[in-house]
Design a protein around this motif. Structure first.
Motif, PDB file in Angstrom:
ATOM      1  N   VAL A   1       0.824  -1.214   0.000  1.00  0.00           N
ATOM      2  CA  VAL A   1       0.000   0.000   0.000  1.00  0.00           C
ATOM      3  C   VAL A   1       0.861   1.268   0.000  1.00  0.00           C
ATOM      4  O   VAL A   1       0.648   2.160  -0.841  1.00  0.00           O
ATOM      5  N   PRO A   2       1.860   1.415   0.890  1.00  0.00           N
ATOM      6  CA  PRO A   2       2.726   2.607   0.797  1.00  0.00           C
ATOM      7  C   PRO A   2       3.458   2.700  -0.543  1.00  0.00           C
ATOM      8  O   PRO A   2       3.582   3.788  -1.112  1.00  0.00           O
ATOM      9  N   VAL A   3       3.957   1.555  -1.039  1.00  0.00           N
ATOM     10  CA  VAL A   3       4.659   1.576  -2.326  1.00  0.00           C
ATOM     11  C   VAL A   3       3.723   2.019  -3.444  1.00  0.00           C
ATOM     12  O   VAL A   3       4.128   2.743  -4.362  1.00  0.00           O
ATOM     13  N   THR A   4       2.462   1.613  -3.358  1.00  0.00           N
ATOM     14  CA  THR A   4       1.487   2.012  -4.375  1.00  0.00           C
ATOM     15  C   THR A   4       1.260   3.520  -4.347  1.00  0.00           C
ATOM     16  O   THR A   4       1.247   4.184  -5.391  1.00  0.00           O
ATOM     17  N   PHE A   5       1.077   4.084  -3.143  1.00  0.00           N
ATOM     18  CA  PHE A   5       0.854   5.529  -3.042  1.00  0.00           C
ATOM     19  C   PHE A   5       2.091   6.326  -3.454  1.00  0.00           C
ATOM     20  O   PHE A   5       1.971   7.393  -4.064  1.00  0.00           O
ATOM     21  N   ILE A   6       3.267   5.821  -3.146  1.00  0.00           N
ATOM     22  CA  ILE A   6       4.497   6.577  -3.398  1.00  0.00           C
ATOM     23  C   ILE A   6       4.979   6.426  -4.839  1.00  0.00           C
ATOM     24  O   ILE A   6       5.393   7.404  -5.467  1.00  0.00           O
ATOM     25  N   VAL A   7       4.912   5.198  -5.388  1.00  0.00           N
ATOM     26  CA  VAL A   7       5.520   4.939  -6.697  1.00  0.00           C
ATOM     27  C   VAL A   7       4.502   4.468  -7.739  1.00  0.00           C
ATOM     28  O   VAL A   7       4.317   5.105  -8.783  1.00  0.00           O
ATOM     29  N   ILE A   8       3.858   3.322  -7.463  1.00  0.00           N
ATOM     30  CA  ILE A   8       3.026   2.674  -8.485  1.00  0.00           C
ATOM     31  C   ILE A   8       1.860   3.561  -8.912  1.00  0.00           C
ATOM     32  O   ILE A   8       1.609   3.739 -10.115  1.00  0.00           O
ATOM     33  N   GLY A   9       1.153   4.122  -7.951  1.00  0.00           N
ATOM     34  CA  GLY A   9      -0.028   4.917  -8.258  1.00  0.00           C
ATOM     35  C   GLY A   9       0.250   6.106  -9.158  1.00  0.00           C
ATOM     36  O   GLY A   9      -0.395   6.263 -10.214  1.00  0.00           O
ATOM     37  N   PRO A  10       1.191   6.976  -8.777  1.00  0.00           N
ATOM     38  CA  PRO A  10       1.474   8.131  -9.645  1.00  0.00           C
ATOM     39  C   PRO A  10       1.937   7.738 -11.045  1.00  0.00           C
ATOM     40  O   PRO A  10       1.465   8.291 -12.044  1.00  0.00           O
ATOM     41  N   ILE A  11       2.865   6.762 -11.117  1.00  0.00           N
ATOM     42  CA  ILE A  11       3.365   6.358 -12.437  1.00  0.00           C
ATOM     43  C   ILE A  11       2.241   5.770 -13.284  1.00  0.00           C
ATOM     44  O   ILE A  11       2.103   6.085 -14.476  1.00  0.00           O
ATOM     45  N   ALA A  12       1.416   4.920 -12.673  1.00  0.00           N
ATOM     46  CA  ALA A  12       0.313   4.303 -13.409  1.00  0.00           C
ATOM     47  C   ALA A  12      -0.710   5.346 -13.841  1.00  0.00           C
ATOM     48  O   ALA A  12      -1.260   5.274 -14.946  1.00  0.00           O
ATOM     49  N   THR A  13      -0.971   6.325 -12.981  1.00  0.00           N
ATOM     50  CA  THR A  13      -1.928   7.380 -13.324  1.00  0.00           C
ATOM     51  C   THR A  13      -1.427   8.211 -14.490  1.00  0.00           C
ATOM     52  O   THR A  13      -2.168   8.506 -15.440  1.00  0.00           O
ATOM     53  N   TRP A  14      -0.163   8.590 -14.434  1.00  0.00           N
ATOM     54  CA  TRP A  14       0.402   9.349 -15.552  1.00  0.00           C
ATOM     55  C   TRP A  14       0.371   8.531 -16.842  1.00  0.00           C
ATOM     56  O   TRP A  14       0.067   9.051 -17.914  1.00  0.00           O
ATOM     57  N   ALA A  15       0.674   7.234 -16.734  1.00  0.00           N
ATOM     58  CA  ALA A  15       0.648   6.367 -17.916  1.00  0.00           C
ATOM     59  C   ALA A  15      -0.756   6.298 -18.511  1.00  0.00           C
ATOM     60  O   ALA A  15      -0.938   6.353 -19.737  1.00  0.00           O
ATOM     61  N   GLY A  16      -1.761   6.203 -17.625  1.00  0.00           N
ATOM     62  CA  GLY A  16      -3.143   6.178 -18.095  1.00  0.00           C
ATOM     63  C   GLY A  16      -3.543   7.468 -18.776  1.00  0.00           C
ATOM     64  O   GLY A  16      -4.232   7.463 -19.802  1.00  0.00           O
ATOM     65  N   GLN A  17      -3.108   8.594 -18.233  1.00  0.00           N
ATOM     66  CA  GLN A  17      -3.426   9.883 -18.838  1.00  0.00           C
ATOM     67  C   GLN A  17      -2.761  10.027 -20.201  1.00  0.00           C
ATOM     68  O   GLN A  17      -3.366  10.514 -21.160  1.00  0.00           O
ATOM     69  N   ILE A  18      -1.493   9.580 -20.290  1.00  0.00           N
ATOM     70  CA  ILE A  18      -0.781   9.644 -21.574  1.00  0.00           C
ATOM     71  C   ILE A  18      -1.458   8.750 -22.603  1.00  0.00           C
ATOM     72  O   ILE A  18      -1.650   9.130 -23.765  1.00  0.00           O
ATOM     73  N   LEU A  19      -1.848   7.534 -22.178  1.00  0.00           N
ATOM     74  CA  LEU A  19      -2.531   6.612 -23.081  1.00  0.00           C
ATOM     75  C   LEU A  19      -3.822   7.228 -23.598  1.00  0.00           C
ATOM     76  O   LEU A  19      -4.142   7.140 -24.792  1.00  0.00           O
TER      77      LEU A  19
END
Length: 642
Positions: free
Chosen positions: A268-286
């Protein structure tokens, strides 16, 4: 157990229950994960009553059933003893999948279980928007608010649902997946963005992010994960791996709670710190890339995707596109993909209606009616696999009609604003959430009508009577009708002569389940020693396949005979077969009908064992010969009329 026998036959012909890793179903298909697809009898399954066709895609062996697939699925589970079991564990090397097949398998496994309720929730939101647009409801009314809560709740808490399905696919604890999703949409975190940030990261870039909180001194980029897709899928993927790692090092006595505790504490902390932001940006770019490509030429994009959509569905490739549409909805609030794939189902049912009106083949007419009804509601597999694709040209005509309709969608810039239902239930999806019934909405309606009319007209004028399959079906029916309009209604005793020199074996012993089961008729089988087929009766040739591997004869006394030279020999496409008669010809008992090259057929890898069956056997008592070796013309079967 209405479908018990069908379930038994399906299980037997997918290689038996021991060959099944797991089986799931979608709207029309049983989707098997088999240990060895080579053990499945695909040709037998395709010809089985109750099975529309068989497809192989995305690492799945798909048996297309139709709208009653849930009932067949239950019967399969019951017969195979899988109703209360986890998917059967693999006991051999894992199947090798291409990157594309692996991706499609993951996507379909994650989204398919929730797709039905997702569409239902979207329909409720869509109809709610329609009621507002028509002035039937006010946004402040309690009715609207409750309906909106019903329709919107699943979308808002979508990460929780995907946490369950994704963790199921990745082999982890489903409730850990749900807990990760719940943490992502935890309401209190959204209030922490109020006020001035502590500082800002990536200033001056597209990734500029204000930091309001930290975790153990590490900056946390707070984002809205409500309705998100990619973050939870990536988080559960890594969570499943972390969970397996902790399982290996945790003592069994405390594994029940320590493994979830440790897994959540890490992921959960790793998701909030790393996975979530990167995945969100990737989704927006897609999303931006998708919309950008669409904006280059909406007309061309609509024509290509609309025209090819049914082809994508056949090969299972649509699962690679659906997540992009869902991601666009969640990140951008609108999506053009859902609009461009709206019309093909109506083009398909237009083609089906034309087939129904023009064909003289009663079975095809009977298939067309339920296929048409299903297509109205967006379920096109019965139409594709049962009607248009086997006839080829109607399928092509429907694709052309769908391409034209897709271009109209592009011209009017129609967008989907929610994931609603299929077919006519998708119409409310095109209502703009604030502007109501825009040009885009009416563009969808026009495209729907054009697709239906054009699919019908093109098929009616150009899609019938030209294709090989259509000619074969129509010629058989016309010839049969012409030669047998005064057909024998009463059967008499008959003696069936042997059509071959060869060895007689029981029909149940041949390696073809459809014939061996007696489903196609009763009789015997012969392993011919000479490549000559002589008429077993005096009568009329009612069917001669273009491949010349099978012949149907109606005897003067009323017996209906089918002789199928070899097993699966239709694949030879007429090679090594020579017919000396034509469909509709009068033949006499003992007359040479077909010659075939036994050695060449065997060299091609085919079994020459030949079923000799009586298709109207229920009207007779059959007495087969006791001889093991037989000469052509000698008595093979005695038929005693009941």
């Amino acid at each position: 157990m209405k479908y018990e026998q069908l379930a038994k036959d399906i299980i037997e012909n997918v290689g038996g229950k021991e060959n099944i890793r797991k089986v799931v179903h979608c709207i029309t298909r049983l989707r098997f994960h088999l240990k060895d697809e080579g053990k499945a009898n695909t040709d037998v399954l395709k010809e089985m009553d109750g099975v529309v066709t068989v497809m192989k895609s995305g690492g799945q062996y798909q048996v297309v059933i139709g709208n009653h697939v849930p009932d067949v699925y239950k019967a399969v589970l019951a017969v195979a003893g899988l109703q209360a079991q986890a998917p059967v564990e693999e006991d051999g090397p894992k199947e090798k999948k291409s990157l594309l097949n692996g991706f499609i398998d993951i996507v379909s496994s994650i989204f398919m279980p929730v797709l039905g309720v997702l569409a239902a929730a979207g329909m409720i939101k869509g109809f709610n928007a329609l009621f507002i647009a028509l002035g039937w409801l006010e946004e402040a009314s309690g009715t609207y608010q409750i309906l909106n809560a019903v329709g919107d709740a699943l979308f808002h808490f979508f990460p929780i649902f995907l946490g369950y399905t994704a963790m199921t696919k990745f082999g982890g604890n489903k409730f850990i997946g749900m807990a990760i999703g719940a943490a992502l949409v935890y309401p209190s975190l959204s209030t922490l963005t109020a006020g001035d940030p502590l500082y800002t990261l990536f200033t001056g870039t597209m990734f500029e992010s204000p930091i309001h909180i930290t975790f153990l001194g590490i900056p946390v980029i707070l984002m809205s994960y409500a309705s998100s897709v990619i973050p939870i899928i990536l988080a559960t993927y890594f969570a499943a791996k972390i969970e397996r790692g902790f399982k290996k090092i945790t003592p069994d006595v405390v594994k029940l709670f320590v493994v979830p505790f440790a897994t959540l504490l890490v992921i959960v902390p790793v998701t909030f710190i790393v996975i979530g932001p990167i995945a969100t940006w990737a989704g927006q770019i897609l999303g931006q890339v998708t919309v950008g490509a669409y904006n280059l030429s909406p007309i061309l994009a609509g024509a290509l995707l609309g025209g090819l959509w049914q082809v994508f569905v056949i090969f299972g490739l649509h699962w690679g596109i659906v997540p992009i549409a869902i991601n666009n909805l969640m990140t951008l609030g609108a999506d053009p993909i859902l609009a461009m794939i709206f019309a093909p189902s109506f083009a398909q049912i237009g083609a089906v209606l034309a087939v129904w009106m023009k064909t003289k083949q009663q079975k095809l007419k009977a298939l067309s009616i339920p296929a048409f009804i299903s297509g109205i509601f967006g379920v096109t597999e019965p139409a594709i696999y049962g009607v248009t694709l086997p006839l080829k040209k109607p399928f092509i005509m429907s694709c052309i009609a769908a391409a034209v309709a897709g271009a109209i969608i592009g011209i009017t810039n129609t967008q989907g604003y929610l994931l609603g239902g299929l077919g006519i239930f998708a119409i409310p999806s095109f209502i703009h959430p604030t502007e109501g019934l825009t040009l885009g909405f009416w563009g969808a309606i026009i495209a729907m009508v054009v697709a239906f009319i054009l699919g019908f007209v093109l098929t009616y004028l150009f899609g019938m009577g030209k294709g090989k399959k259509t000619e074969e079906v129509e010629k058989t029916v016309v010839a049969t009708t012409a030669n047998h309009k005064n057909a024998v209604t009463k059967v008499n005793n008959e003696v069936i002569g042997s059509p071959f020199n060869g060895q007689v074996i029981p029909l149940a012993n041949i390696k073809d389940a459809a014939f061996a089961s007696g489903a196609l008729g009763a009789g015997v089988a012969i392993v011919p020693s000479e490549g000559k087929l002589f008429s077993p009766v005096s009568g009329t040739v009612t069917a001669l396949f273009p491949t010349k591997h099978a012949i149907g004869i109606v005897a003067d006394n009323g017996a209906e005979m089918l002789i199928h030279i070899g097993l699966d020999t239709v694949q030879l496409e007429g090679k090594h077969f020579t017919a000396h008669i034509a469909q509709g010809d009068r033949v006499e008992k003992g007359q040479l009908l077909i010659e075939f090259d036994i050695e060449q057929i065997k060299a091609a890898g085919f079994d020459v064992t030949t079923p000799v069956i009586v298709t109207n056997h229920e009207r007779y008592t059959l007495v087969p010969t006791a001889e093991k070796q037989i000469k052509s013309g000698l008595n093979l079967l005695e038929l005693k009329a009941k």
